[in-house]
Design a protein around this motif. Sequence first.
Motif, PDB file in Angstrom:
ATOM      1  N   GLY A  10      42.413  57.913  56.584  1.00 40.37           N
ATOM      2  CA  GLY A  10      43.700  58.574  56.414  1.00 40.37           C
ATOM      3  C   GLY A  10      44.598  57.839  55.445  1.00 40.37           C
ATOM      4  N   MET A  11      45.845  57.615  55.845  1.00 41.56           N
ATOM      5  CA  MET A  11      46.819  56.978  54.958  1.00 41.56           C
ATOM      6  C   MET A  11      46.450  55.527  54.632  1.00 41.56           C
ATOM      7  SD  MET A  11      49.029  59.233  54.083  1.00 41.56           S
ATOM      8  CE  MET A  11      47.654  60.389  54.103  1.00 41.56           C
ATOM      9  N   ARG A  12      45.625  54.908  55.467  1.00 43.24           N
ATOM     10  CA  ARG A  12      45.167  53.545  55.152  1.00 43.24           C
ATOM     11  C   ARG A  12      44.250  53.536  53.929  1.00 43.24           C
ATOM     12  NH1 ARG A  12      44.086  53.842  60.516  1.00 43.24           N
ATOM     13  NH2 ARG A  12      41.861  53.768  60.075  1.00 43.24           N
ATOM     14  N   GLY A  13      43.818  54.726  53.486  1.00 41.94           N
ATOM     15  CA  GLY A  13      42.992  54.815  52.289  1.00 41.94           C
ATOM     16  C   GLY A  13      43.692  54.338  51.040  1.00 41.94           C
ATOM     17  N   VAL A  14      45.000  54.104  51.111  1.00 38.45           N
ATOM     18  CA  VAL A  14      45.702  53.539  49.965  1.00 38.45           C
ATOM     19  C   VAL A  14      45.167  52.131  49.664  1.00 38.45           C
ATOM     20  CG1 VAL A  14      47.629  52.498  51.254  1.00 38.45           C
ATOM     21  CG2 VAL A  14      47.989  53.323  48.906  1.00 38.45           C
ATOM     22  N   TYR A  15      44.580  51.478  50.657  1.00 41.04           N
ATOM     23  CA  TYR A  15      43.945  50.172  50.421  1.00 41.04           C
ATOM     24  C   TYR A  15      42.812  50.321  49.411  1.00 41.04           C
ATOM     25  CZ  TYR A  15      41.040  46.033  51.354  1.00 41.04           C
ATOM     26  OH  TYR A  15      40.276  44.889  51.227  1.00 41.04           O
ATOM     27  N   THR A  16      41.960  51.319  49.604  1.00 47.46           N
ATOM     28  CA  THR A  16      40.837  51.477  48.674  1.00 47.46           C
ATOM     29  C   THR A  16      41.309  52.057  47.342  1.00 47.46           C
ATOM     30  OG1 THR A  16      40.097  53.683  49.405  1.00 47.46           O
ATOM     31  CG2 THR A  16      39.302  51.794  50.633  1.00 47.46           C
ATOM     32  N   ALA A  17      42.462  52.732  47.327  1.00 44.50           N
ATOM     33  CA  ALA A  17      43.031  53.151  46.044  1.00 44.50           C
ATOM     34  C   ALA A  17      43.275  51.931  45.162  1.00 44.50           C
ATOM     35  CB  ALA A  17      44.329  53.918  46.271  1.00 44.50           C
ATOM     36  N   GLY A  18      43.733  50.834  45.784  1.00 47.58           N
ATOM     37  CA  GLY A  18      43.916  49.595  45.043  1.00 47.58           C
ATOM     38  C   GLY A  18      42.605  49.018  44.556  1.00 47.58           C
ATOM     39  N   TYR A  22      41.415  48.463  40.504  1.00 48.13           N
ATOM     40  CA  TYR A  22      40.883  47.198  39.993  1.00 48.13           C
ATOM     41  C   TYR A  22      39.530  47.428  39.316  1.00 48.13           C
ATOM     42  CZ  TYR A  22      39.223  42.387  39.753  1.00 48.13           C
ATOM     43  OH  TYR A  22      38.747  41.181  39.303  1.00 48.13           O
ATOM     44  N   LEU A  23      38.672  48.203  39.961  1.00 47.84           N
ATOM     45  CA  LEU A  23      37.345  48.466  39.388  1.00 47.84           C
ATOM     46  C   LEU A  23      37.466  49.147  38.028  1.00 47.84           C
ATOM     47  CD1 LEU A  23      35.388  49.725  42.547  1.00 47.84           C
ATOM     48  CD2 LEU A  23      35.384  47.428  41.544  1.00 47.84           C
ATOM     49  N   LEU A  24      38.388  50.100  37.909  1.00 45.15           N
ATOM     50  CA  LEU A  24      38.573  50.779  36.632  1.00 45.15           C
ATOM     51  C   LEU A  24      39.154  49.837  35.590  1.00 45.15           C
ATOM     52  CD1 LEU A  24      39.884  54.246  37.877  1.00 45.15           C
ATOM     53  CD2 LEU A  24      37.666  53.761  36.821  1.00 45.15           C
ATOM     54  N   GLN A 268      43.918  43.177  45.091  1.00 45.18           N
ATOM     55  CA  GLN A 268      43.624  41.739  45.107  1.00 45.18           C
ATOM     56  C   GLN A 268      42.231  41.457  45.656  1.00 45.18           C
ATOM     57  OE1 GLN A 268      46.751  39.266  46.853  1.00 45.18           O
ATOM     58  NE2 GLN A 268      45.200  37.993  47.833  1.00 45.18           N
ATOM     59  N   ASP A 269      41.865  42.111  46.762  1.00 45.66           N
ATOM     60  CA  ASP A 269      40.562  41.852  47.388  1.00 45.66           C
ATOM     61  C   ASP A 269      39.400  42.284  46.510  1.00 45.66           C
ATOM     62  OD1 ASP A 269      41.885  40.842  49.559  1.00 45.66           O
ATOM     63  OD2 ASP A 269      41.576  42.587  50.847  1.00 45.66           O
ATOM     64  N   ALA A 270      39.621  43.287  45.654  1.00 41.95           N
ATOM     65  CA  ALA A 270      38.545  43.812  44.823  1.00 41.95           C
ATOM     66  C   ALA A 270      38.007  42.789  43.835  1.00 41.95           C
ATOM     67  CB  ALA A 270      39.024  45.055  44.080  1.00 41.95           C
ATOM     68  N   ALA A 271      38.768  41.727  43.600  1.00 41.18           N
ATOM     69  CA  ALA A 271      38.304  40.682  42.682  1.00 41.18           C
ATOM     70  C   ALA A 271      37.013  40.028  43.172  1.00 41.18           C
ATOM     71  CB  ALA A 271      39.394  39.628  42.500  1.00 41.18           C
TER      72      ALA A 271
END
Length: 285
Positions: A10-18, A22-24, A268-271
């Motif tokens: 749900g709205m916690r998906g904004v975490y993976t938006a970050g 980063y990946l892009l 940040q975590d995506a690094a």
Amino acid sequence: MNGIIDVGGGMRGVYTAGVYDYLLDHQIRFDYCIGVSAGSANMMSYLAGQRGRNKRFYVDYAGRRDYMSWSNFLRKGSYLDLDYIYSALSNSDGEDPVDYEAFLASPAQYVVVATNGLTGAPHYFTKSDTRKDGYEIVKASCALPIACKPYEIDGIPYFDGGVADPVPYRKALSDGCDRIVVLLTRPRDFVRGPQKPMRVAQRALRRYPKALESLKQRHIRYNEAVSELKRLEAEGKALLLAPADIDGMSTLTRNEMAMERLYGYGYQDAAKIAGFLESSNERES
């Protein structure tokens, strides 16, 4: 083959938006992408190369009554208006359209998990099940039980993919992935409990008893999957990314400040992803 799994939330998906932004920004791609619920929508923007689009759907649009509200529930039977989110906003004539041509041109496999309301079993849709301005499989994957009525495709009612397969790592492995990045939207040591309130779920799903039984077992499948993925992580075959803190965000929480923080945590975590993929390649060579 490198795979990425997005479990939604749900709205916690904004975490993976970050994570995806980063990946892009760093041109990191995957061969295989499998998404659950909101994770399937986030992946579509990622594969289309639309940086920032996912974040807008959380921070800019989620506050609208047309997006989610009790008014929607009373008028349409669903708190979330999936047609507004994934058609009115996302179609080619919408406010924030999917770049469908870019999405289709991506060489990555794209898999979307939904739960068959009649059997309670997971169903795995693919990119071939989409069309321009036809994102029904994402709507089906996002149809949260209780909050939404089931979404029908070809006469079959579907619920949120997280009911039947909340962390589809077995599907990713069986489809040929040897390395997987798993995006969770709760802390990695979170232990999911049984569905509550069960009486409400029983009433909402009275016409779908097998989906209800699947919902009752969801917490067991989630906890077992995360435990197994931690073992695979120790072997260097998986990487789990999860927010250290969700700032009180539940599935349908609308808190712009908390969403901004979660987005930042994800970026940040995506690094960690590049190092994981590089070390995996070195072990193979």
